[in-house]
Design an enzyme around this catalytic site. Structure first.
Site, PDB file in Angstrom:
ATOM      1  CE1 TYR A 126      32.349  44.215  36.688  1.00  0.00           C
ATOM      2  CE2 TYR A 126      31.160  42.180  36.474  1.00  0.00           C
ATOM      3  CZ  TYR A 126      31.600  43.321  37.167  1.00  0.00           C
ATOM      4  OH  TYR A 126      31.507  43.330  38.715  1.00  0.00           O
ATOM      5  CD  GLU A 159      36.631  44.554  35.840  1.00  0.00           C
ATOM      6  OE1 GLU A 159      36.217  44.233  34.850  1.00  0.00           O
ATOM      7  OE2 GLU A 159      36.077  43.950  36.967  1.00  0.00           O
ATOM      8  CG  ASP A 179      35.367  67.881  46.747  1.00  0.00           C
ATOM      9  OD1 ASP A 179      34.557  68.223  45.740  1.00  0.00           O
ATOM     10  OD2 ASP A 179      34.885  67.145  47.508  1.00  0.00           O
ATOM     11  CB  THR A 200      29.513  65.038  42.746  1.00  0.00           C
ATOM     12  OG1 THR A 200      29.119  66.356  43.320  1.00  0.00           O
ATOM     13  CG2 THR A 200      30.023  64.213  44.006  1.00  0.00           C
ATOM     14  CE  LYS A 233      27.068  67.181  46.172  1.00  0.00           C
ATOM     15  NZ  LYS A 233      27.998  66.089  45.988  1.00  0.00           N
ATOM     16  NE  ARG A 288      23.263  60.029  44.145  1.00  0.00           N
ATOM     17  CZ  ARG A 288      22.615  61.245  44.521  1.00  0.00           C
ATOM     18  NH1 ARG A 288      21.828  61.741  44.113  1.00  0.00           N
ATOM     19  NH2 ARG A 288      23.186  61.703  45.625  1.00  0.00           N
TER      20      ARG A 288
HETATM   21  N1  DSN Z   1      25.651  65.123  50.399  1.00  0.00           N
HETATM   22  C1  DSN Z   1      26.401  66.011  49.775  1.00  0.00           C
HETATM   23  C2  DSN Z   1      25.648  67.390  50.152  1.00  0.00           C
HETATM   24  O1  DSN Z   1      24.739  67.430  50.517  1.00  0.00           O
HETATM   25  O2  DSN Z   1      26.391  68.405  50.085  1.00  0.00           O
HETATM   26  C3  DSN Z   1      27.951  66.081  50.223  1.00  0.00           C
HETATM   27  O3  DSN Z   1      28.204  64.680  49.772  1.00  0.00           O
END
Ligand code: DSN
Length: 448
Positions: free
Chosen positions: A51, A53, A197, A223, A226, A232
């Site tokens: 933990y 924080e 984003d 994120t 990707k 993730r």
């Molecule tokens: N689920 C993601 C996507 O496939 O683009 C976006 O959050």
């Protein structure tokens, strides 16, 4: 994974089967990728026990000497890789990252502008079923009905009329480039914050095949799982100082970086997931290597090759092609409007994984929309190039047009598996077949 096998053969078997699915099929969901074993090892480490924080040097629990090093290293790597002044590496994923930025930049009920979900935006950019649409006032922009492209004159017109506090430049199923500079000009004209984003295109930006939102924007969310090919999770990057002096912050001594940090913790989240922060740091190191640039270039080349082949097969693509890693097939000209779910399921039979998706101005339901979204990040990680894209485009064309033909799809599955086996993924999983041969099929156990 011997311990997992002994403790829980049911879960073990499902992991093994999912790994086999990944290894024997073709993964074309454009938001997915295959992480390295190094990234997975960081995720599966004892860091998960801790933990922490707070932030490095300012924690609420003891025992932080190594955790602080990890978080500081992750921040340093992200700053260097993206050229950001300030980075927060704690967001659990993309949606909480966007939530935290809203929390930092707006009071509840204030107005922001984002791309409409049906036109290629994200759920958190103002969908009425999401916190963003429920707790804030949304003025969406859409793509042009004819071209499928973002029309910056239209964005400017809406911004001048609506005077939003924040404008989001982003894409989730938009197959073209984002013009961050043009968005910034609109933001400056109407005194709005600019949030980019870049979740889908972060890896392309790092790889130099998409323009960077820096130095234009105020805040960037992404994120990490990707095109960036990490675990993730998410990052928030920003300027340090606040470009705007708006009333919301009058009386607050916090600069933009501090506003964002306090929105993440304690505003929105509790303890950060230190194992995931470590895995983000590993992925950022991998993305800084010269070969990652080659990867990003190939992702885009592969997407172009795939798009060209699909169009040669007579399929209609939204915007008639792609500039990035993704494309969207419009099923309506085939007479398959509102059949996206069935086409997606049919492609599952052939071992080709895609996702059903709305096309701009789709009249069909989001559960059975008129489009199929696909992309090349995962296949490119596996080592596939233009030749394979041509073959896959041919299969896709055939399968989409004949999605009722189960015989054809099953036959195609064999060819798909053969191609996938030429680009081995996580080969060590092959030898770990469950020697206990669990008797109770999991489908029986979880049957409702
Ligand atoms: N689920 C993601 C996507 O496939 O683009 C976006 O959050």
């Amino acid at each position: 994974m011997r311990d997992l096998l002994e403790t829980d053969p049911w879960i073990y078997n499902q992991i093994l089967d999912e790994t086999t699915r990944q290894r024997t099929g073709l993964e074309l969901v454009p938001s997915e990728n295959y992480v390295s074993k190094a990234v997975m090892q960081a995720m599966g480490s004892p860091l998960t026990n801790k933990y922490s924080e707070g932030y490095p040097g300012k924690r609420y629990y003891g025992g932080q000497e190594y955790v602080d090093n990890i978080e500081l290293l992750a921040i340093k790597r992200a700053r260097e890789l993206f050229g950001a002044e300030h980075v927060n590496v704690q967001p659990y994923s993309g949606s909480p990252a966007n939530h935290a930025v809203f929390f930092a930049l707006m009071t509840l009920g204030e107005k922001f502008m984002g791309m409409d979900l049906g036109c290629g935006g994200h759920l958190t950019h103002g969908s009425k079923v999401n916190f963003s649409g429920k707790h804030y006032d949304v003025a969406s922009y859409r793509v042009d009905r004819e071209t499928g492209l973002i029309d910056m004159d239209e964005v400017r017109k809406i911004a001048l009329r609506e005077r939003p506090k924040v404008i989001i430049s982003s894409l989730t199923s938009y197959p073209r480039r984002l013009d961050f500079q043009a968005f910034q000009e609109v933001c400056e004209e109407v005194d709005a914050y600019h949030l980019a984003d870049i979740s889908h295109i972060a890896g392309l930006i790092v790889g130099g095949v998409h323009e960077s939102p820096f130095p234009y924007v105020d805040v960037v969310t992404t994120t990490t799982h990707k095109t960036l090919r990490g675990p993730r999770g998410a990052l928030i990057m920003s300027r340090t100082e606040n470009r705007l002096h708006d009333e919301h912050f009058r009386g607050s001594k916090k600069n933009l970086a501090q506003l964002i940090d306090s929105a993440v913790f304690p505003g929105l989240q509790g303890g950060p997931h230190v194992h995931m922060i470590a895995a983000k740091a590993v992925a950022l190191r991998e993305a800084a290597r010269p070969e990652f640039k080659g990867y990003a270039r190939q992702v885009v080349r592969n997407a172009r090759a795939l798009a060209d082949e699909l169009m040669a097969q007579g399929l209609k693509l939204v915007t008639d092609g792609t500039d990035n890693h993704l494309m969207v097939i419009d099923l309506r000209p085939l007479g398959y409007g509102g059949k996206g779910k069935y086409v997606q399921n049919a492609l599952d039979v052939a071992g080709i994984t895609v996702n059903k998706n709305a096309v701009p101005y789709d009249d069909a339901s989001p559960f059975n929309p008129s489009g199929i979204r696909l992309g090349t990040p995962a296949l490119t990680t596996q080592g596939m190039k233009e030749n394979e894209m041509e073959k896959i485009g041919e299969w896709l064309g055939n399968a989409v047009k004949n999605y009722h033909d189960v015989g054809l799809l099953k036959k195609m599955r064999q060819e798909v598996t053969k191609l996938a086996s030429e680009f081995p993924l996580y080969p060590e999983y092959e030898v770990l077949r469950d020697p206990y041969q669990v008797q109770n099929p999991i489908h029986e156990l979880v049957k409702r």
